[in-house]
Design an enzyme around this catalytic site. Structure first.
Site, short mmCIF file in Angstrom:
data_model
loop_
_atom_site.label_atom_id
_atom_site.label_comp_id
_atom_site.label_asym_id
_atom_site.label_seq_id
_atom_site.Cartn_x
_atom_site.Cartn_y
_atom_site.Cartn_z
N GLN A 181 1.82 8.42 1.38
CA GLN A 181 2.40 8.79 2.67
C GLN A 181 3.34 9.98 2.51
OE1 GLN A 181 3.22 5.23 4.76
NE2 GLN A 181 4.12 6.23 6.53
N SER A 215 1.36 4.87 -4.30
CA SER A 215 1.61 3.87 -3.26
C SER A 215 0.30 3.56 -2.52
CB SER A 215 2.71 4.36 -2.32
OG SER A 215 3.13 3.33 -1.45
N LEU A 216 0.18 3.90 -1.23
CA LEU A 216 -1.08 3.61 -0.53
C LEU A 216 -2.27 4.27 -1.22
CD1 LEU A 216 -2.77 5.77 1.52
CD2 LEU A 216 -0.45 6.03 2.39
N ARG A 260 -1.32 -3.42 6.03
CA ARG A 260 -0.18 -3.04 5.18
C ARG A 260 0.84 -2.22 5.96
NH1 ARG A 260 1.04 1.27 1.46
NH2 ARG A 260 1.89 0.55 -0.56
N HIS A 270 8.99 -0.22 -0.62
CA HIS A 270 9.09 -0.51 -2.06
C HIS A 270 10.46 -1.06 -2.44
CE1 HIS A 270 5.13 1.07 -2.80
NE2 HIS A 270 5.43 2.15 -2.11
N GLN A 314 3.15 -4.31 -5.70
CA GLN A 314 3.44 -2.92 -5.37
C GLN A 314 4.25 -2.78 -4.08
OE1 GLN A 314 1.23 -0.52 -2.91
NE2 GLN A 314 0.29 0.67 -4.55
#
Length: 313
Positions: free
Chosen positions: A10, A94-95, A119, A203, A252
């Site tokens: 992102q 991340s994603l 998510r 996170h 994660q």
């Protein structure tokens, strides 16, 4: 040449992303249509026409970034490129870890889009707007930032969320604690301590309800062994077992994105070239700051496709 493919997270979204792939290649158009169908939404129209503030929403940005990455992969594959034969490792920020897994065949594109929508919504809903925050800390060592987080937390949540390399660490947690930690970091000599314009404290431990939501969502999809090992964000180790994949994706959500260590791991394990697959060039820039011995290139536009096929044929 030992190659790793990386997939952006992102922040790499931009109105218009993926449009020239769709214009040039039917395989790319098919991916965007598949994502639209999976979500029951014309996400592709939002990606190409905006508005930007709607595209930036977490629940839209996450599947949109995956769609561009997978469109590029499908175009390459249709022209004879084999991820299994040409690429040694994949990883995503991340994603982007979901994009990496989909590229390597662990998830279908439709399932990946639905997982990322879940998510994004779950991460947004985990903390009321205004109660969480994130800040970028530039120019301090990791142990100094960890100490600042511990001092500021005072029973609240404040932790390192992203270790992006190049002297950039991102902290996340309860807003008062993050603001306090940012001030401490400035006092310790940070070059910058910048509060980020984000909608939630990603996170961090405050994302636990989102982690629980992902555990449930992942239990309902088919997870295949990827054709290429995926270097996980939270462990910086290559994984191929479906149960490990699910466990790492759940961890994660609340855990640290260890990107600096990921690039260092690539260098230590013989990777010579990193290709960033998808929108933007954020990961390429980070990699150059972390390990200048690793070459970088991008695969996000029609001209990039031609270049990479020429290089990797």
């Amino acid at each position: 040449m030992t190659i790793a493919f990386t997939f952006p997270g992102q922040g790499s979204q931009a109105v218009g992303m993926g449009k020239d792939l769709a214009d040039a290649f039917p395989e790319a158009r098919a991916v965007f249509a598949e994502v639209d169908d999976a979500l029951g939404q014309k996400l592709s129209t939002l990606m190409w026409e905006g508005p930007e503030d709607e595209l930036t929403l977490t629940a839209n940005a996450q599947p949109a970034l995956m769609a561009v990455s997978l469109a590029a992969i499908r175009v390459l594959e249709a022209r004879g490129f084999s991820l299994k034969d040409k690429v040694t490792y994949v990883a995503g920020h991340s994603l982007g870890e979901y994009s990496a897994l989909a590229a390597a065949g662990a998830f279908s594109i439709g399932d990946t889009a639905r997982l990322l929508r879940i998510r994004g919504n779950a991460m947004q809903a985990a903390v009321p707007v205004g109660e969480g925050a994130m800040a970028a800390i530039i120019g301090l060592e990791q142990d100094q930032v960890e100490a600042a987080c511990a001092e500021a937390a005072q029973g609240s949540v404040c932790q390192i969320a992203n270790d992006n390399g190049g002297g950039q660490l991102v902290i996340s947690g309860a807003k008062p604690a993050v603001e306090h930690a940012a001030r401490i970091c400035t006092e310790k000599g940070a070059k910058r301590a910048l509060m980020l314009q984000v909608s939630a404290p990603f996170h961090s431990a405050l994302m636990q309800t989102a982690a629980d939501a992902m555990r449930e969502a992942l239990s309902k999809v088919t997870v295949n062994a990827p054709v290429v090992p995926v270097v996980a964000n939270v462990t910086v180790s290559p994984i191929t077992d479906p149960q490990d994949i699910v466990a790492r994706l759940v961890e994660q959500v609340t855990g640290r994105v260890r990107w600096r260590e990921t690039i260092e791991w690539f260098g230590a394990n013989g990777v010579t070239t990193l290709y960033e697959v998808g929108s933007g060039k954020v990961l390429s820039g980070l990699a150059r700051r972390i390990d200048r011995n690793i070459a970088t290139a991008n695969i996000g536009t029609a001209s990039d496709i031609d270049a990479v096929l020429a290089e990797l044929a």
